[in-house]
Design an enzyme around this catalytic site. Sequence first.
Site, PDB file in Angstrom:
ATOM      1  N   HIS A 142      -3.722   3.057  -8.726  1.00 63.33           N
ATOM      2  CA  HIS A 142      -5.143   3.386  -8.695  1.00 63.33           C
ATOM      3  C   HIS A 142      -5.927   2.761  -9.858  1.00 63.33           C
ATOM      4  O   HIS A 142      -5.716   3.119 -11.019  1.00 63.33           O
ATOM      5  CB  HIS A 142      -5.281   4.920  -8.719  1.00 63.33           C
ATOM      6  CG  HIS A 142      -6.676   5.424  -8.582  1.00 63.33           C
ATOM      7  ND1 HIS A 142      -7.549   5.497  -9.642  1.00 63.33           N
ATOM      8  CD2 HIS A 142      -7.354   5.890  -7.499  1.00 63.33           C
ATOM      9  CE1 HIS A 142      -8.704   5.988  -9.223  1.00 63.33           C
ATOM     10  NE2 HIS A 142      -8.607   6.235  -7.931  1.00 63.33           N
ATOM     11  N   ASP A 143      -6.788   1.798  -9.547  1.00 64.65           N
ATOM     12  CA  ASP A 143      -7.799   1.267 -10.470  1.00 64.65           C
ATOM     13  C   ASP A 143      -7.249   0.745 -11.792  1.00 64.65           C
ATOM     14  O   ASP A 143      -7.874   0.914 -12.849  1.00 64.65           O
ATOM     15  CB  ASP A 143      -8.858   2.337 -10.756  1.00 64.65           C
ATOM     16  CG  ASP A 143      -9.733   2.641  -9.560  1.00 64.65           C
ATOM     17  OD1 ASP A 143      -9.450   2.137  -8.463  1.00 64.65           O
ATOM     18  OD2 ASP A 143     -10.705   3.395  -9.713  1.00 64.65           O
ATOM     19  N   LYS A 201     -12.496  -0.327  -3.564  1.00 63.22           N
ATOM     20  CA  LYS A 201     -12.777   1.097  -3.744  1.00 63.22           C
ATOM     21  C   LYS A 201     -14.215   1.292  -4.227  1.00 63.22           C
ATOM     22  O   LYS A 201     -14.662   0.639  -5.166  1.00 63.22           O
ATOM     23  CB  LYS A 201     -11.776   1.681  -4.749  1.00 63.22           C
ATOM     24  CG  LYS A 201     -11.910   3.164  -5.033  1.00 63.22           C
ATOM     25  CD  LYS A 201     -10.676   3.631  -5.797  1.00 63.22           C
ATOM     26  CE  LYS A 201     -10.865   5.032  -6.341  1.00 63.22           C
ATOM     27  NZ  LYS A 201     -11.771   5.056  -7.510  1.00 63.22           N
TER      28      LYS A 201
END
Length: 301
Positions: free
Chosen positions: A36-37, A123
């Site tokens: 995630h990110d 995202k």
Amino acid sequence: MALPAIAPYPMPGAADLPKNKVSWTPDPQRAVLLIHDMQRYFLGAFTPGQPPVTELLANIQRLRQHCTALGIPVVYSAQPGGQTPEQRGLQLDLWGPGINGGPDQKQIVDALAPSESDILLTKWRYSAFIKTGLLELLRERKRDQLIICGIYAHIGCLQTASHAFMHDVQAFLVADALGDFSLEQHHLALNYAAKLCAVTTTTQRLVEGLQPPASQGELSLSPQQVRSDVAELLQAETSIGDDENLLERGLDSIRIMTLVERWRRTGAEISFVELAERPTLTDWYALLSSATAQRTSHHAS
């Protein structure tokens, strides 16, 4: 409105995990790994070479390698640079414009650069489920578990875990493969998740839990692993005696079934009834060893 400078803090470990409300078990046939990110813009808020960044990168690398080896899909989420106010939405009010339009800030850090076989999702909001197609990807691949690592724990990672729960996807928040603004907020994310939407775990426990099926006649469960699995489900803070009645220690039928499912994936042919009738560590390892010996003999003949 910009990201805060994040002071070094110790990465939480197994002893820091909150008590999970559920006892889901990760399954290589059901899971997807979400990184995630992990972009330069977000990592830039940490102090390089200091905890939690050192552990964060090492543990995500380990998770990725292990999942890839087991054929578990690896998905990256990454926010785009140079978003318009309309694309940025209310995040503009809280965090400003975010990643700039240049080529550097939006890149995944070099230590975790995606391979050609990995999946990259653009995202747009806190949760990796919003406007990304992540849910559709899971359903197309018939996967209903999501292993979550990355940053930031109490923002996007926690929101993603919450959305997974609301879509009947079992989420696993890997405590020592997350980074956050502070140790306090890191723990906030873990406590919320454990109580309301996910299983909190560690890299080591997840790697141990995600094992390929054992070959015929092979038992991959050591007495130490059997003990570790039981202690994890009981959240045991004191040692468990080899001949202690595990039912009296609080091992209920749900947790026994969790062990049955977990150990069957290692090649152990064991049933709920067998474990319930002889609820001690000594008896259980004897049962597991006996079942393996019988299977080996049958296979040889």
